[in-house]
Design an enzyme around this catalytic site. Structure first.
Site, PDB file in Angstrom:
ATOM      1  CG  ASN A 202      -1.890  -0.927   0.953  1.00  0.00           C
ATOM      2  OD1 ASN A 202      -2.404  -1.340  -0.013  1.00  0.00           O
ATOM      3  ND2 ASN A 202      -2.568  -1.381   2.291  1.00  0.00           N
ATOM      4  CE  LYS A 203       3.118   1.545   4.636  1.00  0.00           C
ATOM      5  NZ  LYS A 203       2.474   0.230   4.911  1.00  0.00           N
ATOM      6  CB  ALA A 204       4.304   6.369  -2.093  1.00  0.00           C
TER       7      ALA A 204
END
Length: 427
Positions: A202-204
């Site tokens: 879910n992280k950039a």
């Protein structure tokens, strides 16, 4: 029937685009897929920091403007945090102070080291650790301060470092939400004694699963390396000769990142600057459109802060401006209009059994000291009033959808009385 009637009450929804509206992570490009295929046929083992693992660590140090010297990859952000706490000296009886509202894994590895977690209140504007609450929480057992850059907004690192320096404390930055965020122009992750970035999907900047610890402290690097890496990596990378004696076994754990995850992370890191710019344009436009919604408190970004990747878009609900309608009812009405919206998934840590219980479940019979802000805290207010919205990234393609979201919020405001009556009928 009025064409402006709330969809919850039988009207037509504003947003017609099917869910989900935030699709993340983005699909892989052909070059990424080709590199993954080559790696499969070249080497699927983990040998020290050879190949894509070492390349990712070098890339990440450049990403941080070369302000720290050491990077060590792990199989998750949680593992990297565990290694960081160990390397910073957390042991039985040591206290770590962190924010009362954040993701549980920012502090939960402390319990695996038999330490105690002290939860301090947050700043209502930044949603990060409140320096005054931090200083009030310090005891003779405090060893580490964990500054979580919550939802991408940097902590007040000047204040945190000043307090830590006066009390002889180590500082750990949890940058899991804050890839690319800057405080006074300097990258987060380069202020404390160590920092950790999650690379979860879910992280950039994502690896699927993974984490990376960075530090400018050679002892922290060596101890963290030995905690999660044995044989080649510890033999070749550990600098302290006495510590390097453990190279065959490390400290008995294997927490290494796979080369496949490293390849995915390298491509995500290379794509990050363009994605960050697009995300900023989207969310700046979103914020401008929401600024006149009377029952929302816009997301605050301090003058000295660059939000980097952001991590969700989370304004606060002002129920008094909407006749006291419960947040759950507002969310129901917004979803009926076609919106992807909810309450943030992470509750206050003090409400979770791992944090609130006087017993450490990993070590039966070992007491721990639960500590959390009193009722009425800023952490409680944010937890009970925040809304979680998509982190739009596709500029300008997402503009029509962003505008539709804003119109749905305004439609709720225009139908305030009808929603209040609806809420009243449901008790």
């Amino acid at each position: 029937m009025s064409t402006d009637e709330l969809a919850l009450l039988g009207g037509e929804p504003v947003i017609r685009q099917p869910l989900p509206h935030e699709v993340w992570p983005p699909p892989a490009g052909e070059d990424e897929l080709a590199e993954l295929a080559r790696q499969r046929n070249t080497d699927i083992s983990i040998k020290g920091n050879a190949g894509p693992v070492g390349a990712l660590e070098e890339d990440f140090l450049r990403f941080l403007d070369g302000r720290v010297r050491h990077a060590v990859t792990f199989n998750s952000g949680t593992s990297a945090l565990f290694a960081a706490y160990f390397a910073l000296g957390v042991r039985e009886g040591a206290e770590v102070i962190g924010p009362a509202l954040t993701y549980h894994a920012a502090l939960s590895p402390v319990f695996a080291l038999r330490g105690d977690v002290v939860l301090a209140d947050i700043d209502p504007a930044t949603r990060c650790l409140d320096p005054k609450a931090l200083e009030a929480s310090i005891t003779e057992r405090t060893r580490v301060v964990t500054a979580v850059h919550q939802w991408g907004h940097p902590c007040d690192m000047d204040a945190v470092l000043d307090i830590a320096g006066r009390h002889g404390l180590r500082v750990l930055e949890d940058c899991s939400h804050a890839h690319g965020s800057r405080y006074r122009g300097r990258p987060v992750g380069t202020f404390g004694d160590a920092a950790v970035f999650s690379l979860q999907a879910n992280k950039a900047v994502f690896a699927g699963e993974g984490g990376i610890l960075v530090t400018d402290d050679a002892q922290v690097h060596d101890r963290a390396t030995l905690l999660g890496h044995y044989r080649d990596r510890s033999r070749d990378a550990v600098l302290d000769a006495q510590l390097r004696a453990f190279w065959v076994t490390g400290y008995g754990l294997k927490l290494r990142m796979s080369p496949f995850n490293a390849i995915v992370a390298r491509h995500a890191l290379a794509a990050f600057p363009a994605r960050k710019q697009a995300r900023h344009r989207c969310l700046r436009h979103f914020g401008e459109r929401l600024a006149t919604v009377p029952y929302l408190e816009p997301v605050h970004v301090a003058d000295e802060a660059d939000m980097g990747a952001w991590y969700g878009y989370k304004p606060l609900y002002r129920p008094g401006a909407l006749g006291g309608v419960p947040r759950a009812t507002l969310i129901e009405a917004l979803r009926a209009e076609g919106m992807e919206v909810g309450a943030p998934s992470g509750p206050r840590l003090g409400t979770l059994p791992l944090y609130s219980s006087p017993d450490n479940p990993l070590f039966p019979g070992a007491d721990k000291r639960p500590s959390t802000p009193a009722p009425g805290s800023h952490a409680e207010h944010v937890e009970q009033h925040a809304l979680s919205l998509p982190t739009f990234t596709a500029w300008p393609d997402d503009v029509p959808l962003i505008d539709a979201y804003a119109e749905a919020f305004h439609k709720i405001a225009r139908n305030r009385d009808a929603l209040v009556r609806h809420a009243a009928t449901r008790g």
